[in-house]
Design an enzyme around this catalytic site. Sequence first.
Site, PDB file in Angstrom:
ATOM      1  N   TYR A  51       0.843  -1.195   0.000  1.00 19.09           N
ATOM      2  CA  TYR A  51       0.000   0.000   0.000  1.00 19.09           C
ATOM      3  C   TYR A  51       0.873   1.237   0.000  1.00 19.09           C
ATOM      4  O   TYR A  51       1.760   1.391   0.856  1.00 19.09           O
ATOM      5  CB  TYR A  51      -0.917   0.000   1.225  1.00 19.09           C
ATOM      6  N   ASP A  75       9.406   2.545   0.147  1.00 21.05           N
ATOM      7  CA  ASP A  75       8.353   3.185   0.942  1.00 21.05           C
ATOM      8  C   ASP A  75       8.537   2.792   2.409  1.00 21.05           C
ATOM      9  O   ASP A  75       8.302   1.651   2.797  1.00 21.05           O
ATOM     10  CB  ASP A  75       6.992   2.730   0.420  1.00 21.05           C
ATOM     11  N   LYS A 129       4.364   9.100   9.355  1.00 17.47           N
ATOM     12  CA  LYS A 129       4.040   8.607  10.683  1.00 17.47           C
ATOM     13  C   LYS A 129       5.068   9.034  11.741  1.00 17.47           C
ATOM     14  O   LYS A 129       4.974  10.136  12.267  1.00 17.47           O
ATOM     15  CB  LYS A 129       3.824   7.093  10.649  1.00 17.47           C
TER      16      LYS A 129
END
Length: 435
Positions: free
Chosen positions: A142, A237, A269
């Site tokens: 994702y 990522d 994050k």
Amino acid sequence: MTSNAELFSAAQAVIPGGVDSPVRAYGSVGGVPRFIEKAQGPWIWDAEGTRYVDLVCTWGPALLGHARPEVVCAVQEAASKGLSFGAPTRTETELADAIIERIAPVEKVRFVSTGTEATMTAVRLARGATGRDVIVKFAGNYHGHSDALLAAAGSGVATAGLPGSAGVPAASTADTIVVDYNDVAALEAVFSEHGDHIAAVIVESCPANMGVVPPEPGFNAAIRRLTTEHGALMITDEVLTGFRCSPSGFWGLQQAGEEFAPDLFTFGKVVGGGMPLAALGGRADVMDLLAPTGPVYQAGTLSGNPLATAAGVKTLQLADTGVYQRLDARSEKWRGELASALDAAGITYCLQNAGNLFSVFLGVDSPVRNYDDAKSQNAEAYTAFFHAMLDAGVNLPPSCFEAWFLSDAHDDEAFEVFRAALPKAAEAAARVISA
């Protein structure tokens, strides 16, 4: 006192689904989502005053625990000077320096507000750098909700049971090739056929949006080899794993066994310490193609927001080697207790981790190495497990396709709540599996 159900009903009347991110709606586990009023250390409290041990940790950023006083003070001090300027601030440079110090291949950094922005910009940058259009991604990885990357995306898309997303034009994904994760031969075949047209391969450093599925030894190094041979870029990522699995993310964990340097990284994050912040970074010659020094355009009014960069700087300052050592030891202890409870209940399962990050696949009897394997787990068993844990005061991710998170604040009291909840939860899952 307003109940969670009342709050959810009110939210559904004015917000699609009652939430601003799909997984929060409890769509895959059922029931009423908890509306959170406050959080401190390893604990969260819902609108009804119930306290839970939190293993979501705001999906990763709460590395140090919720409302760490030093981080809160840094944000308060920044806020007292103004919330946003739309102009450069020194904390942007300080945070970029901290990232570069931790991640050797990163020479320059650009801040954005979300992980989706970071990966979208990295893809645009790769296309601008190579003059090519095709992007290769892996099923179950994702990379945010930009159009080109929603094919076989795992995470929220898998949780919602959707093959992709409505509203995405076919042309947007026409230049996206999806390959099975951990399959070097399939990737080699793609490069053999399309190598001259591939701008980049984008990959989660360690996928954690179909559950935690570590790369097999040599897989990421093979991506680096193939992209180099064919003049494409490698985009790693680390929006979820960056600065959480180790001081230098999951990439840092791999360097002991297989050294490789991606061209671009994306972060989110933890890098914002709980505030809306993300980043991309990499080789200077590639990064300098971004405007204003280059022809690849990217902009954002709130990019590098002073409150967010202040939180990020303080979080990385506090996240020293001791924090990661404690987290690794704590994760091993909590995983061991989880395994013992599942063993006692006679459940077949696979428990996988990436450093302190972990997840469990119920009803699976062999290692999960790709998206198809992840989808073979018993989602109904996880639903039973989830609700039993929630009823006993433990907040788990409301989807079997998500990672579990601990923090530096998860102490013995939190562990005892977790440990006490496990037997009944494991028994509830076992009843579903045996039915």
